[in-house]
Design an enzyme around this catalytic site. Structure first.
Site, mmCIF file in Angstrom:
data_model
loop_
_atom_site.group_PDB
_atom_site.id
_atom_site.type_symbol
_atom_site.label_atom_id
_atom_site.label_comp_id
_atom_site.label_asym_id
_atom_site.label_seq_id
_atom_site.Cartn_x
_atom_site.Cartn_y
_atom_site.Cartn_z
ATOM 1 N N ARG A 135 1.435 -8.784 8.591
ATOM 2 C CA ARG A 135 0.344 -9.856 7.839
ATOM 3 C C ARG A 135 1.048 -10.774 7.059
ATOM 4 O O ARG A 135 0.444 -11.753 6.821
ATOM 5 C CB ARG A 135 -0.712 -8.796 7.142
ATOM 6 C CG ARG A 135 -1.605 -8.168 8.231
ATOM 7 C CD ARG A 135 -2.156 -7.134 7.292
ATOM 8 N NE ARG A 135 -3.082 -7.668 6.240
ATOM 9 C CZ ARG A 135 -3.596 -7.019 5.182
ATOM 10 N NH1 ARG A 135 -3.150 -5.806 5.097
ATOM 11 N NH2 ARG A 135 -4.208 -7.691 4.252
ATOM 12 N N HIS A 141 11.605 -11.684 2.971
ATOM 13 C CA HIS A 141 11.680 -12.307 1.726
ATOM 14 C C HIS A 141 12.997 -12.407 1.166
ATOM 15 O O HIS A 141 13.797 -11.316 1.318
ATOM 16 C CB HIS A 141 10.689 -12.002 0.531
ATOM 17 C CG HIS A 141 9.259 -11.984 1.064
ATOM 18 N ND1 HIS A 141 8.645 -10.939 1.459
ATOM 19 C CD2 HIS A 141 8.256 -12.968 1.296
ATOM 20 C CE1 HIS A 141 7.317 -11.281 2.127
ATOM 21 N NE2 HIS A 141 7.347 -12.501 1.670
ATOM 22 N N ASP A 168 8.690 -6.264 6.545
ATOM 23 C CA ASP A 168 7.720 -7.462 6.974
ATOM 24 C C ASP A 168 8.570 -8.554 7.614
ATOM 25 O O ASP A 168 7.967 -9.595 8.190
ATOM 26 C CB ASP A 168 7.353 -8.037 5.391
ATOM 27 C CG ASP A 168 8.318 -8.146 4.442
ATOM 28 O OD1 ASP A 168 9.637 -8.163 4.839
ATOM 29 O OD2 ASP A 168 8.022 -8.627 3.088
ATOM 30 N N LYS A 182 0.662 -1.221 0.016
ATOM 31 C CA LYS A 182 -0.207 -0.121 0.022
ATOM 32 C C LYS A 182 1.020 1.251 0.101
ATOM 33 O O LYS A 182 1.598 1.580 0.933
ATOM 34 C CB LYS A 182 -0.811 0.085 1.147
ATOM 35 C CG LYS A 182 -2.051 -0.837 1.177
ATOM 36 C CD LYS A 182 -2.882 -0.758 2.251
ATOM 37 C CE LYS A 182 -4.320 -1.609 2.113
ATOM 38 N NZ LYS A 182 -4.629 -2.580 3.247
ATOM 39 N N ASP A 197 14.624 -7.596 4.520
ATOM 40 C CA ASP A 197 13.394 -8.021 4.633
ATOM 41 C C ASP A 197 13.318 -9.406 4.579
ATOM 42 O O ASP A 197 13.969 -10.253 4.731
ATOM 43 C CB ASP A 197 12.935 -7.911 2.762
ATOM 44 C CG ASP A 197 11.522 -7.830 2.420
ATOM 45 O OD1 ASP A 197 10.917 -6.629 2.042
ATOM 46 O OD2 ASP A 197 11.025 -8.841 2.236
ATOM 47 N N HIS A 211 12.220 -7.652 -5.813
ATOM 48 C CA HIS A 211 11.807 -8.944 -6.485
ATOM 49 C C HIS A 211 11.874 -8.809 -8.095
ATOM 50 O O HIS A 211 11.947 -9.803 -8.638
ATOM 51 C CB HIS A 211 10.465 -9.388 -5.954
ATOM 52 C CG HIS A 211 10.428 -9.837 -4.505
ATOM 53 N ND1 HIS A 211 11.227 -10.905 -4.166
ATOM 54 C CD2 HIS A 211 9.747 -9.631 -3.843
ATOM 55 C CE1 HIS A 211 11.166 -11.128 -2.780
ATOM 56 N NE2 HIS A 211 10.040 -10.239 -2.410
#
Ligand code: ZN
Length: 439
Positions: free
Chosen positions: A243, A151, A237, A2, A149, A114
């Site tokens: 989330r 990821h 994150d 967002k 991060d 990514h």
């Protein structure tokens, strides 16, 4: 992803008064030729052309480039402009570092790790990190990329997998988790063998365990690799309560990584990244800005436009949850030792023959094309002064305040003065146009 979280971050930064300690710049919108320094021209051209209205006409290309429905890269109004700004911010940061205009540059809107050469992935469309590193490589023989991060930083790793001029170090959850790459054994290839470092982790890692591996690995990387500049992706994150994420880091642990990287005193580009609990993202990046500025801030959230988001406690800092840490000490130690061993085998920092410095990225384009792309409402000065935003009045009076510019070039801060550029400001203005339209 967002864009609203960027507006919240910027607002909180302002409420804490940190704008007084920074120089805030409006990013230039990155042009297609700049993006094509890494991305395939047909992919960039498609991004430019794509709108929610016409997307149905391009089903084949949507599939080819991994965009649109059924992917995690939705098409939304203003998508290309959004890419231009977050990418321009990271490139601008790299250029300011290259020219010694700042010691640290921050672009919380960037860090979209990514994106691949011809493919969007995981909410990332254009890889601003790769483009910023390419810019830094014009002036630095070796650039270090660190990614915290949750990821794996796959797009950046892939881009530099076969070179020793960029070392990528990613700490991430591994195993049945997006994007699926980032195994310990994936350590680069060819000339880049051992210059990609992956630290796979499991759910629930806490501050103490994270620090026990982050600091020794980064210390060793610095000792062995001796980078000329560092890019730090601070995806939020990996925080507790995210989330999508499943780590258990607090702001203090996450921010300790930033503090540690900063302590080496190298030119540093700090970027955002993931983060899906927007109130914690803004908390995190605000706190990390304070760390970068050596400017302690109160745990009580000051009144700001989004104050109600921070209830019920209205505190800056987070408390770790009681989730189980599935990272046994012995496993972490084993992975750490394996990485340190691998680093030991790189005896010396690779040297490169630096040739004539190529021109800055957006000078590649002809000035006329750049002018066309500029918003006529935004007055610009010479490029060195560029998009500096007036600090005294910004955002507190009428809407036009942001567009003021200073007629004289700012005096160049010495390399030793504290000086941080942030591009979050103007990106958040644009981001507000996209609010609610992206996932
Ligand atoms: Zn992420």
């Amino acid at each position: 992803m967002k864009p609203h979280r960027l507006r919240m971050t910027h607002n909180l930064l302002l409420a804490y008064g940190m704008y007084k300690k920074m120089e805030v710049y409006r990013p230039h919108p990155a042009q297609d030729k700049e993006m094509a320094q890494f991305h395939a021209p047909d992919y960039v051209e498609f991004l430019q052309r794509l709108t929610p209205e016409n997307s149905k006409e391009y089903l084949h290309q949507l599939q080819k480039f991994n965009l649109g429905p059924y992917t995690d890269c939705p098409v939304f109004d203003g998508l290309y402009e959004f890419c231009q700004l977050y990418t321009g911010g990271s490139i601008d940061g790299a250029m300011k570092l290259n020219h010694g205009m700042v010691d640290i540059a921050i672009n919380w809107a960037g860090g979209l790790h990514h994106a691949k050469k011809s493919e969007a992935s995981g909410f990332c469309y254009v890889n601003d990190i790769v483009l910023a590193i390419l810019e830094l490589l014009k002036y630095h023989a070796r650039v270090l990329y660190i990614d915290i991060d949750i990821h794996h930083g796959d797009g950046v790793e892939e881009a530099f997998y076969t070179t020793d001029r960029v070392m990528t170090v990613s700490f991430h959850k591994f195993g049945d988790f997006f994007p699926g790459s980032g195994d310990l054994k994936d350590d680069g290839s060819g000339k880049g063998k051992k210059y990609s470092i992956n630290f796979p982790l499991n759910d629930g890692i806490d501050d103490k365990s994270y620090m026990a591996v982050f600091k020794p690995v980064i210390q060793k990387v610095m000792d062995v690799y001796r980078p000329g500049a560092v890019v730090l992706q601070c995806g939020a994150d990996s925080l507790t309560g995210d989330r999508l994420g499943c780590f258990n880091l607090t702001l203090k642990g996450h921010g300790e990584c930033v503090k540690f990287v900063k302590s080496f005193g190298l030119p540093l580009l700090v970027l955002g990244g993931g983060g899906y609990n927007i109130r914690n993202v803004s908390r995190c990046w605000t706190y990390e800005t304070s760390v970068l500025l050596d400017h302690p801030i109160s745990n009580n959230i000051p009144y700001n436009d989004f104050f109600q988001y921070y209830g019920p406690d209205f505190k800056l800092h987070l408390t770790a949850s009681d989730m189980h840490n599935l990272n046994p000490k012995e496993d972490l130690e084993k992975t750490k030792v394996s990485i340190l061993e691998s680093l030991r085998s790189i005896e010396h920092a690779p040297s490169v023959q630096m040739q004539q410095v190529p021109p800055d990225m957006y000078l590649l384009d002809d000035a006329a094309a750049l002018e066309d792309a500029r918003d006529p409402d935004i007055r610009e000065t010479q490029r060195d002064v560029d998009k500096r935003i007036d600090k005294e009045t910004e955002f507190y009076e009428d809407d036009n305040d942001n567009d003021k510019h200073e007629p004289e070039p700012p005096s160049r801060p010495s390399r030793h003065t504290k000086s941080v550029a942030s591009t979050a400001a103007s990106t958040s203005n644009v981001a507000s146009d996209n609010e609610g339209k992206s996932s």
